[in-house]
Design a protein around this motif. Structure first.
Motif, PDB file in Angstrom:
ATOM      1  N   TYR A   1       0.678  -1.734   0.006  1.00 25.50           N
ATOM      2  CA  TYR A   1       0.172  -0.584  -0.166  1.00 25.50           C
ATOM      3  C   TYR A   1       1.055   1.328   0.055  1.00 25.50           C
ATOM      4  N   ILE A   2       1.970   0.928   0.528  1.00 19.43           N
ATOM      5  CA  ILE A   2       3.143   2.119   0.756  1.00 19.43           C
ATOM      6  C   ILE A   2       3.646   2.565  -1.032  1.00 19.43           C
ATOM      7  N   LEU A   3       4.208   1.015  -1.642  1.00 22.19           N
ATOM      8  CA  LEU A   3       4.349   1.176  -3.107  1.00 22.19           C
ATOM      9  C   LEU A   3       3.410   1.983  -3.373  1.00 22.19           C
ATOM     10  N   LEU A   4       1.795   1.890  -3.998  1.00 21.58           N
ATOM     11  CA  LEU A   4       0.387   1.847  -4.445  1.00 21.58           C
ATOM     12  C   LEU A   4       1.138   3.848  -4.168  1.00 21.58           C
ATOM     13  N   THR A   5       0.879   3.919  -3.227  1.00 17.92           N
ATOM     14  CA  THR A   5       0.482   5.963  -2.983  1.00 17.92           C
ATOM     15  C   THR A   5       2.148   6.605  -3.905  1.00 17.92           C
ATOM     16  N   ALA A   6       3.535   5.762  -3.532  1.00 15.84           N
ATOM     17  CA  ALA A   6       4.260   6.384  -4.299  1.00 15.84           C
ATOM     18  C   ALA A   6       4.297   6.309  -5.606  1.00 15.84           C
ATOM     19  N   LEU A   7       3.689   5.357  -5.703  1.00 11.56           N
ATOM     20  CA  LEU A   7       3.297   5.301  -7.123  1.00 11.56           C
ATOM     21  C   LEU A   7       2.491   6.407  -8.088  1.00 11.56           C
ATOM     22  N   THR A   8       1.789   6.217  -7.903  1.00 10.84           N
ATOM     23  CA  THR A   8       0.528   7.607  -8.042  1.00 10.84           C
ATOM     24  C   THR A   8       0.759   8.248  -7.785  1.00 10.84           C
ATOM     25  N   MET A   9       1.801   9.188  -6.524  1.00 11.98           N
ATOM     26  CA  MET A   9       1.915  10.526  -6.364  1.00 11.98           C
ATOM     27  C   MET A   9       3.407  10.946  -7.474  1.00 11.98           C
ATOM     28  N   ILE A  10       3.996   9.650  -7.785  1.00 10.16           N
ATOM     29  CA  ILE A  10       5.462  10.542  -8.424  1.00 10.16           C
ATOM     30  C   ILE A  10       5.226   9.777  -9.872  1.00 10.16           C
ATOM     31  N   VAL A  11       3.809   9.868 -10.595  1.00 15.07           N
ATOM     32  CA  VAL A  11       3.586   9.727 -12.073  1.00 15.07           C
ATOM     33  C   VAL A  11       2.052  10.432 -12.246  1.00 15.07           C
ATOM     34  N   LEU A  12       1.600  11.257 -10.957  1.00 14.36           N
ATOM     35  CA  LEU A  12       0.150  11.830 -10.788  1.00 14.36           C
ATOM     36  C   LEU A  12       0.799  13.394 -10.505  1.00 14.36           C
ATOM     37  N   VAL A  13       1.564  13.467  -9.580  1.00 15.20           N
ATOM     38  CA  VAL A  13       2.019  14.443  -9.263  1.00 15.20           C
ATOM     39  C   VAL A  13       3.027  15.909  -9.545  1.00 15.20           C
ATOM     40  N   VAL A  14       3.909  14.442 -10.180  1.00 14.49           N
ATOM     41  CA  VAL A  14       5.391  15.460 -10.773  1.00 14.49           C
ATOM     42  C   VAL A  14       4.657  15.093 -12.443  1.00 14.49           C
ATOM     43  N   THR A  15       4.967  16.597 -12.883  1.00 11.52           N
ATOM     44  CA  THR A  15       3.944  17.228 -14.558  1.00 11.52           C
ATOM     45  C   THR A  15       4.995  16.175 -15.500  1.00 11.52           C
ATOM     46  N   PRO A  16       6.211  16.129 -15.454  1.00 16.00           N
ATOM     47  CA  PRO A  16       7.091  15.689 -16.348  1.00 16.00           C
ATOM     48  C   PRO A  16       7.206  14.130 -16.356  1.00 16.00           C
TER      49      PRO A  16
ATOM     50  N   LYS B   1       3.243  13.604 -17.900  1.00 19.41           N
ATOM     51  CA  LYS B   1       3.477  14.170 -19.155  1.00 19.41           C
ATOM     52  C   LYS B   1       4.038  13.059 -20.485  1.00 19.41           C
ATOM     53  N   PHE B   2       4.949  12.615 -19.581  1.00 21.69           N
ATOM     54  CA  PHE B   2       5.687  11.198 -20.317  1.00 21.69           C
ATOM     55  C   PHE B   2       4.870  10.133 -20.730  1.00 21.69           C
ATOM     56  N   LEU B   3       4.715   9.593 -19.751  1.00 23.35           N
ATOM     57  CA  LEU B   3       4.064   8.452 -19.641  1.00 23.35           C
ATOM     58  C   LEU B   3       2.307   8.277 -20.707  1.00 23.35           C
ATOM     59  N   GLY B   4       1.565   9.548 -19.824  1.00 25.79           N
ATOM     60  CA  GLY B   4       0.817   9.902 -20.540  1.00 25.79           C
ATOM     61  C   GLY B   4       0.432   9.843 -22.288  1.00 25.79           C
ATOM     62  N   GLN B   5       1.171   9.790 -22.414  1.00 23.56           N
ATOM     63  CA  GLN B   5       1.972   9.896 -24.639  1.00 23.56           C
ATOM     64  C   GLN B   5       0.923   9.056 -25.156  1.00 23.56           C
TER      65      GLN B   5
ATOM     66  N   MET C   1      -2.973   0.117 -13.531  1.00 17.17           N
ATOM     67  CA  MET C   1      -1.108   0.028 -13.121  1.00 17.17           C
ATOM     68  C   MET C   1      -1.004   0.096 -12.075  1.00 17.17           C
ATOM     69  N   PHE C   2      -0.945   1.132 -10.826  1.00 17.24           N
ATOM     70  CA  PHE C   2      -0.465   0.975  -9.879  1.00 17.24           C
ATOM     71  C   PHE C   2      -0.565   0.217  -8.907  1.00 17.24           C
ATOM     72  N   LEU C   3      -1.889   0.031  -8.990  1.00 17.29           N
ATOM     73  CA  LEU C   3      -2.577  -1.333  -8.187  1.00 17.29           C
ATOM     74  C   LEU C   3      -1.623  -2.814  -8.872  1.00 17.29           C
ATOM     75  N   PHE C   4      -1.439  -2.869 -10.022  1.00 16.49           N
ATOM     76  CA  PHE C   4      -0.352  -3.812 -10.086  1.00 16.49           C
ATOM     77  C   PHE C   4       0.730  -3.804  -9.995  1.00 16.49           C
ATOM     78  N   LEU C   5       1.515  -2.854 -10.427  1.00 12.42           N
ATOM     79  CA  LEU C   5       2.057  -2.971  -9.837  1.00 12.42           C
ATOM     80  C   LEU C   5       3.140  -2.915  -8.364  1.00 12.42           C
TER      81      LEU C   5
ATOM     82  N   LEU D   1      -7.549   5.355 -22.444  1.00 12.82           N
ATOM     83  CA  LEU D   1      -7.390   4.653 -21.646  1.00 12.82           C
ATOM     84  C   LEU D   1      -5.843   4.862 -21.847  1.00 12.82           C
ATOM     85  N   ALA D   2      -4.945   5.852 -21.085  1.00 13.20           N
ATOM     86  CA  ALA D   2      -4.000   5.521 -20.429  1.00 13.20           C
ATOM     87  C   ALA D   2      -3.095   4.844 -19.656  1.00 13.20           C
ATOM     88  N   PRO D   3      -2.771   3.499 -20.197  1.00 16.04           N
ATOM     89  CA  PRO D   3      -2.703   3.020 -19.555  1.00 16.04           C
ATOM     90  C   PRO D   3      -1.482   2.617 -18.729  1.00 16.04           C
TER      91      PRO D   3
END
Length: 537
Positions: free
Chosen positions: A304-319, A322-326, A361-365, A353-355
């Protein structure tokens, strides 16, 4: 649009929803059995009374299947994460550890059923708080039905400005509000005020569930502190930055909760032996021996800590976002229309769907990382990984029928004009008294679509048009719309299925709805009365 808005057409538009609720609440059908019936009625009314052709029905059904598959990705990955923790017996460690950290059992329930869900909704959303929260509550001894009900209520307040304000931005886009304008700030203020009210109601209702008056008395101070931080903090931040107005207060509340646990009135061990929501048949002492002796509470929370960290990094860090959302996947759909001229515009890429930035994806990882971590420490034994995947697929499959049926039903209702007739009929009949039901329209939208964002897109412009026709303040209408939509997320069948599936009680959706609807409907009507008094009297 020339769809006649008369009593008969309005009743036909209501019919699928009425039948669905009757089957689930009165006759205790599960969503898996009730959804196909509701879908068939929607198709029949669409063809016979709303002049839909096969092309339109096929197009809306295809949209529904695609939207349902996206939801089912979250269902499966959330169940996978649950199975990983269950296989490693992490929930037993969480139960024992949380009781040591927060000796007051009511605070533990509030932590795992309200505050954690608020945090997850602030950043992730898409039903993840419900899917994750239900098994965690079961892990501390909450009965399965209440383990679904409590997170549904707990996550609802974050459904407007949570998920980095996705639903709010949808409302702004669909109504043409100019960010920073007086109307924009006024609508955000109204929404924040109504959501603050719901926040207080949520905390008190959870206490009431736990032990009625005794629990409310014990938990009142904690609830008021947490509700003011979450709801009050959000209200203030809506005037500064709506994107973080839910996430920041939910983070602060998560920290403050443990400080509350150190207060004199909460630091002593306290519980109610006769609490109706707690399963006392298998005590913590009986299960303590099964918990891995060498696993700490922090280690049990690693996925659950990893889930939170992944989510915050991907959704909050704009660059990074943008890169993963292409990369995004979606389908094009042609324009369709009914015989009455109700038009569904062509879609170049429907619901993309931006996988790599999607919650699944966060849940799976997090699940895969959890498997590797627990295996490395010997907490997942030989053959455990195979069991985890097999059980996750087996639990997901039955819910697929219900989710697909419900989402197709909502798409066809929207695509044939039934949804708009439903709202338009209420407004025409009631006149200025409609103000009281403005938030109920938002709630109906979330119930049907499973999303406050979709409800805002569906009804946002309608609320503005109605406010203008009645010569009333549109900001209050829009605040009521999205607040009602947020509350309505607690009764969305698709979200309820997420909870009943991960809690292992698929088919009990009617029991959940029966408990939640009186709370959500009453609060939504109170919001409507507040709007009425403010803009009419």
């Amino acid at each position: 649009m020339n769809v006649p808005t008369n009593l008969f057409m309005w009743i036909m538009a209501c019919l699928p929803i009425i039948v669905l609720l009757l089957l689930m609440i009165k006759f205790q059908w599960g969503a898996t059995e009730a959804a196909p019936v509701g879908l068939v009625i929607t198709i029949v009314t669409g063809i016979l009374f709303y002049k839909a052709d096969i092309r339109l029905l096929a197009s809306e059904s295809a949209k529904g299947i695609w939207s349902a598959l996206i939801i089912l990705l979250i269902v499966w990955t959330a169940i996978l994460l649950y199975q990983v923790a269950d296989e490693a017996k992490a929930f037993l460690v969480i139960r024992n550890g949380m009781r040591k950290l927060l000796p007051n059992e009511l605070l533990v329930v509030l932590a795992l059923g309200w505050i954690l869900e608020s945090f997850l909704q602030g950043i992730t959303g898409f039903g993840v708080p419900v899917a994750v929260g239900a098994p965690l509550l079961i892990g501390i001894g909450v009965t399965p039905v209440y383990a679904v009900i409590i997170p549904l209520l707990g996550q609802a307040w974050g459904n407007t400005f949570g998920t980095l304000a996705a639903a709010w931005d949808a409302l702004v886009m669909s109504t043409g509000l100019e960010p920073g304008s007086p109307d924009y700030l006024a609508a955000a203020f109204w929404a924040g005020l109504f959501i603050l009210l719901w926040n207080v109601v949520t905390g008190l209702v959870i206490c009431w569930f736990y032990g009625k008056g005794r629990a409310v008395k014990k938990g009142l101070l904690a609830v008021l502190i947490l509700a003011v931080i979450q709801g009050g903090g959000e209200l203030l931040l809506t005037q500064v930055n709506t994107t973080i107005s839910c996430f920041v207060p939910s983070c602060i509340a998560l920290v403050v909760l443990f400080l509350i646990g150190r207060m004199k009135m909460y630091r002593e061990e306290w519980s109610l032996s006769d609490s109706p929501i707690m399963n006392r048949h298998s005590s913590a002492d009986e299960t303590a021996d099964e918990a891995p002796a060498d696993m700490s509470l922090l280690q049990a929370f690693v996925p659950y800590i990893l889930l939170t960290a992944l989510t915050m990094i991907v959704l909050v860090v704009t660059p990074v976002n943008k890169f993963l959302g292409q990369l995004s996947l979606g389908f094009s759909f042609p324009e369709t229309s009914t015989g009455y001229g109700f038009v569904n515009k062509a879609e170049a890429c429907f619901s993309p769907l931006a996988p790599f930035t999607h919650a699944s994806m966060f849940l799976f990882l997090a699940s895969i990382a959890g498997i590797l971590y627990f295996k490395r420490h010997g907490w997942i034994k030989e053959g455990g990984t195979k069991r985890v995947f097999a059980r996750s697929v087996a639990m997901t499959m039955p819910s697929g029928i219900a989710v697909i049926g419900l989402v197709i039903m909502s798409k066809i209702m929207g695509g044939t004009g039934q949804t708009m007739v439903l709202a338009d009929g209420i407004a025409r009949i009631l006149g200025k008294a409609y103000v009281i039901l403005a938030p109920v329209v938002g709630m109906i939208g979330s119930f049907m679509t499973g999303s406050n964002m979709s409800s805002n897109i569906l009804f946002g412009d309608f609320q503005v048009t109605t406010a203008n026709l009645l010569h009333l303040d549109k900001a209050a209408f829009l605040g009521a719309q999205t607040a009602g939509g947020a509350i309505g997320s607690a009764i969305s069948p698709s979200k309820i299925i997420l909870g009943t599936t991960t809690a292992g009680i698929l088919g009990s959706e009617g029991q959940v709805l029966k408990k939640i609807i009186p709370i959500t409907l009453t609060t939504t009507l109170v919001i409507g009365i507040i709007v009425f008094v403010s803009v009419i009297l």
